[in-house]
Design an enzyme around this catalytic site. Sequence first.
Site, PDB file in Angstrom:
ATOM      1  N   ASP A 103       3.154 -23.092  32.018  1.00 41.33           N
ATOM      2  CA  ASP A 103       3.246 -24.252  31.126  1.00 41.33           C
ATOM      3  C   ASP A 103       2.451 -25.435  31.668  1.00 41.33           C
ATOM      4  O   ASP A 103       2.349 -25.613  32.882  1.00 41.33           O
ATOM      5  CB  ASP A 103       4.722 -24.642  30.956  1.00 41.33           C
ATOM      6  CG  ASP A 103       4.920 -25.595  29.784  1.00 41.33           C
ATOM      7  OD1 ASP A 103       4.105 -25.569  28.836  1.00 41.33           O
ATOM      8  OD2 ASP A 103       5.893 -26.366  29.817  1.00 41.33           O
ATOM      9  N   HIS A 115      -6.169 -24.492  27.834  1.00 49.23           N
ATOM     10  CA  HIS A 115      -5.838 -23.060  27.768  1.00 49.23           C
ATOM     11  C   HIS A 115      -6.926 -22.229  28.439  1.00 49.23           C
ATOM     12  O   HIS A 115      -6.637 -21.237  29.114  1.00 49.23           O
ATOM     13  CB  HIS A 115      -5.636 -22.623  26.322  1.00 49.23           C
ATOM     14  CG  HIS A 115      -4.455 -23.292  25.660  1.00 49.23           C
ATOM     15  ND1 HIS A 115      -3.221 -23.374  26.259  1.00 49.23           N
ATOM     16  CD2 HIS A 115      -4.331 -23.939  24.472  1.00 49.23           C
ATOM     17  CE1 HIS A 115      -2.377 -24.032  25.461  1.00 49.23           C
ATOM     18  NE2 HIS A 115      -3.038 -24.379  24.371  1.00 49.23           N
ATOM     19  N   LEU A 149      -0.969  -3.163  40.980  1.00 50.96           N
ATOM     20  CA  LEU A 149      -0.168  -4.277  40.444  1.00 50.96           C
ATOM     21  C   LEU A 149      -0.013  -4.081  38.936  1.00 50.96           C
ATOM     22  O   LEU A 149      -0.993  -3.846  38.234  1.00 50.96           O
ATOM     23  CB  LEU A 149      -0.889  -5.611  40.701  1.00 50.96           C
ATOM     24  CG  LEU A 149      -0.272  -6.856  40.045  1.00 50.96           C
ATOM     25  CD1 LEU A 149       1.049  -7.243  40.711  1.00 50.96           C
ATOM     26  CD2 LEU A 149      -1.224  -8.048  40.115  1.00 50.96           C
TER      27      LEU A 149
HETATM   28  C1  IPE Z   1       6.704 -21.799  26.989  1.00 48.19           C
HETATM   29  O1  IPE Z   1       6.038 -23.017  26.926  1.00 48.19           O
HETATM   30  C2  IPE Z   1       5.838 -20.707  26.449  1.00 48.19           C
HETATM   31  C3  IPE Z   1       4.640 -20.379  27.218  1.00 48.19           C
HETATM   32  C4  IPE Z   1       4.296 -20.887  28.382  1.00 48.19           C
HETATM   33  C5  IPE Z   1       3.799 -19.390  26.634  1.00 48.19           C
HETATM   34  P1  IPE Z   1       6.252 -24.037  25.710  1.00 48.19           P
HETATM   35  O2  IPE Z   1       5.373 -25.199  25.972  1.00 48.19           O
HETATM   36  O3  IPE Z   1       6.061 -23.337  24.419  1.00 48.19           O
HETATM   37  O4  IPE Z   1       7.788 -24.431  25.864  1.00 48.19           O
HETATM   38  P2  IPE Z   1       8.595 -25.671  25.268  1.00 48.19           P
HETATM   39  O5  IPE Z   1       8.261 -25.767  23.813  1.00 48.19           O
HETATM   40  O6  IPE Z   1       8.125 -26.893  26.005  1.00 48.19           O
HETATM   41  O7  IPE Z   1      10.028 -25.385  25.561  1.00 48.19           O
HETATM   42  C1  IPE Z   2       1.411 -23.425  28.006  1.00 49.44           C
HETATM   43  O1  IPE Z   2       0.843 -24.692  27.997  1.00 49.44           O
HETATM   44  C2  IPE Z   2       0.605 -22.413  27.238  1.00 49.44           C
HETATM   45  C3  IPE Z   2       1.171 -22.043  25.942  1.00 49.44           C
HETATM   46  C4  IPE Z   2       2.332 -22.388  25.493  1.00 49.44           C
HETATM   47  C5  IPE Z   2       0.342 -21.217  25.085  1.00 49.44           C
HETATM   48  P1  IPE Z   2       1.176 -25.726  26.852  1.00 49.44           P
HETATM   49  O2  IPE Z   2       0.155 -25.566  25.774  1.00 49.44           O
HETATM   50  O3  IPE Z   2       2.580 -25.613  26.404  1.00 49.44           O
HETATM   51  O4  IPE Z   2       0.932 -27.096  27.607  1.00 49.44           O
HETATM   52  P2  IPE Z   2       1.808 -28.424  27.473  1.00 49.44           P
HETATM   53  O5  IPE Z   2       3.222 -28.054  27.815  1.00 49.44           O
HETATM   54  O6  IPE Z   2       1.655 -28.901  26.071  1.00 49.44           O
HETATM   55  O7  IPE Z   2       1.194 -29.345  28.483  1.00 49.44           O
HETATM   56 MG    MG Z   3       4.301 -26.505  27.037  1.00 46.09          MG
END
Ligand code: IPE
Ligand code: IPE
Ligand code: MG
Length: 240
Positions: free
Chosen positions: A15, A32, A126
């Site tokens: 995240d 991303h 792995l």
């Molecule tokens: C969790 O992150 C999902 C992934 C890392 C793929 P999110 O950014 O979607 O989670 P929330 O919405 O902050 O809980």
């Molecule tokens: C996690 O990073 C990746 C996915 C959920 C696809 P985020 O896109 O949720 O990044 P933040 O949390 O908005 O910074």
């Molecule tokens: Mg996020």
Amino acid sequence: MALPVIPNHIAIVMDGNGRWASKRFMPRIAGHKQGVDALKGIVSACAKRGVQVLTVFAFSSENWNRPAEEVSGLMDILALALGREVPQLLKDGVRLHFVGSRGGLSERVSRGLADAESATAGNSRLILNVCFNYGGRWDIAQAAAKLAAAGQAVTEASLNGALALSHCPDPDLVIRTGGEMRISNFLLWQAAYSELYFSDLLWPDFDEAALDTAVHWFASRERRFGKTSEQIAPTAVGPG
Ligand code: IPE
Ligand code: IPE
Ligand code: MG
């Protein structure tokens, strides 16, 4: 740093990509893309350290609710990475599994997932599980539906065997980057006794050194699985 007890199975909620990009006045999608590079580093670091299974959360069932442009950007990044990274995975002995629903994915993406899985099926150093279009609730529901369709009784063992991660032991260590202390529908069943580690680093900044910090922290935990500390500690040798 000498490496201590290595977890067999590490799972990561990757995240913070969006915030990493926003801080640099870049579009979220750039975060991303950077996240894929971070993942490449962590996959090879895990392989080098003798981790058996790495499970990463790449796209949740709920991430479909993001702006359409971000969702399609994420699909493009996945399709591109699949085409580009398979040779390196083959060199590193990594076996890929995509874990999640194939529903809602385009023909191009589903074919890419299946091709990458079969191209790496002979590897065993792995296991890399990429949770894509995945939710812990989806998994429990699909497992229960599978048992019901087969007329099988629902027990902990039968449900466990019908889950999408039944090819792996439960994760020992679950890491979440990005500073949030929540599970966000990741491994709801499998994380029952995992050690939970939260890092304030944004995922694109999570590197080998950060992984080692998490692994050292893991090694200091006493995993009791419901027992008492005395039952877990090695038997003390008395005087004489
Ligand atoms: C969790 O992150 C999902 C992934 C890392 C793929 P999110 O950014 O979607 O989670 P929330 O919405 O902050 O809980
Ligand atoms: C996690 O990073 C990746 C996915 C959920 C696809 P985020 O896109 O949720 O990044 P933040 O949390 O908005 O910074
Ligand atoms: Mg996020």
